[in-house]
Design a protein around this motif. Structure first.
Motif: not given
Length: 397
Positions: A66, A69, A72-73, A84, A96, A99-100, A103
């Motif tokens: 992960d 993730i 990105s955070q 992402p 995707l 998890h994100y 986007a």
């Protein structure tokens, strides 16, 4: 007759003369290439011109577990505009999206006042279309709906004949792509889903991308594309310029004069042909002749290496420093041009607390490399607003 304004890519509008140290994180856009694998579990295709296939330093990489993730955070917490990316938004059964969250593949603006493109107010799922021809297409579209995606964008590969129909795929010079006739099946899947869920859902907007090269850049072919998609009920038709990744199709790249002619043709049809969708252009057509469209002056002069970067997983993770408390590892490469993943302009470092195992991240921009790239653009070494071809020629690639 008034068409919607032409939508364009937006990656910042600072002057190339502005020192990089004065650019704030919120004015920097980062493509975070979380996973660069192609194939049955991702895009389902093997396009011969795909950048994820033709460059060894980007081929088949992935941030483990992960970590993407967390990266990105972290980047978002620092203020960066983060995108992402997998090779396909529906890869790994919608991983995707789960998890994100919502986007987008990029930021679209429109009009002289540089306002957000109306067709891109929600998340954009970017797909080859192949995943939506599988048996789990309804589950994938449910995931996109549940996570707030409003647009599905697909690439159309094909030529339109004089009768207004898709030509034989054998006549299309780029191989390994999803044929245009198959894309029509994908569009029907999306439209059927919209219809079946109309009581609870406003429906997915549909965006189509078309790659323009020497095989289809003529005024006549562009008109055929416009008329063809006018009949199909889509929301956006965006053109991008072919780039010969891998040196397999050098004859398909168009030159500066052809790019300028393309801009003139787009201007002509935008002003004279009623369109049922919004036209869009990619910044990879560059700056030669773009003044014909009367867009904001920054459009066509890509901010890659100044306000636009990509972070790709490092092929070899490297420990750069270790002390009694922390381990510092370079796990990602920062590159300037997100089209060709060159030049190297920094690294992403993972900082691990040895005792607790807690991790944080640090973006390390190479200011000298960024300044050298800007200098080449300012002194005329690179003349085009999209400098990717000139860069690759200079690198001998």
């Amino acid at each position: 007759m008034i068409n919607k304004p032409i939508a364009y890519d937006f990656h910042g509008d600072s002057s190339l003369c502005k020192p990089f140290t004065q650019i704030k994180p919120e004015d920097i856009h980062i493509y975070l290439d979380v996973d660069t694998h192609i194939g049955s579990k991702t895009c389902g295709q093997a396009c011969k011109h795909c950048w994820f296939v033709n460059y060894d330093h980007i081929k088949q990489l992935k941030f483990l577990d992960d970590e993407g993730i967390f990266i990105s955070q972290y980047l978002k917490s620092e203020g960066y505009q983060v995108y992402p990316r997998y090779t396909d938004s529906f890869a790994y059964d919608g991983e995707l999206m789960r998890h994100y969250g919502v986007a987008r593949a990029r930021t679209y603006f429109e009009g002289e006042e540089s306002s957000s493109g109306l067709t891109m107010n929600s998340g954009e799922a970017w797909t080859s279309g192949r995943p939506l021809l599988n048996k789990n297409s309804t589950a994938l579209l449910n995931t996109a709906k549940d996570y707030g995606y409003g647009t599905i964008t697909l690439t159309f590969h094909g030529l339109i004949n004089e009768e207004g129909h898709i030509d034989n795929i054998q006549n299309y010079p780029i191989k390994g792509v999803l044929p245009g006739t198959e894309l029509m099946r994908v569009l029907q899947v999306i439209k059927n889903y919209n219809q079946e869920n109309k009581t609870e859902f406003s429906g997915f907007r549909i965006g189509i991308g078309i790659t323009i090269g020497s095989h289809n850049h003529s005024k006549d072919m562009i008109e055929r594309y416009l008329m063809f998609f006018n009949r199909l009920g889509i929301d956006t038709l965006r053109f991008n310029k072919f780039f010969d990744h891998g040196k397999k199709h050098p004859h398909l790249e168009i030159n500066h004069h052809q790019s300028a002619d393309f801009y003139l043709n787009i201007k002509h049809f935008h002003e004279s042909l009623p369109l049922n969708f919004q036209l869009g252009i990619s910044e990879d057509f560059g700056s030669f002749g773009i003044e014909a469209l009367a867009l904001p002056t920054s459009v066509g002069t890509c901010q890659a290496g100044k306000q636009l970067f990509a972070i790709i997983p490092a092929r070899n993770v490297k420990i750069t420093h270790q002390d009694n408390e922390y381990t510092y590892e370079d796990i990602g490469d920062i590159v300037g041009c997100v089209n060709v993943f060159e030049p190297y302009v920094g690294s992403l470092t993972r900082i691990t607390h040895i005792q607790s195992g807690n991790k944080t991240y640090k973006v390390n921009f190479d200011h000298q490399a960024i300044n050298e790239l800007a200098t080449k653009r300012l002194n005329g070494t690179f003349k085009n607003g999209c400098f990717s071809r000139e860069l690759m020629n200079q690198l001998g690639k």
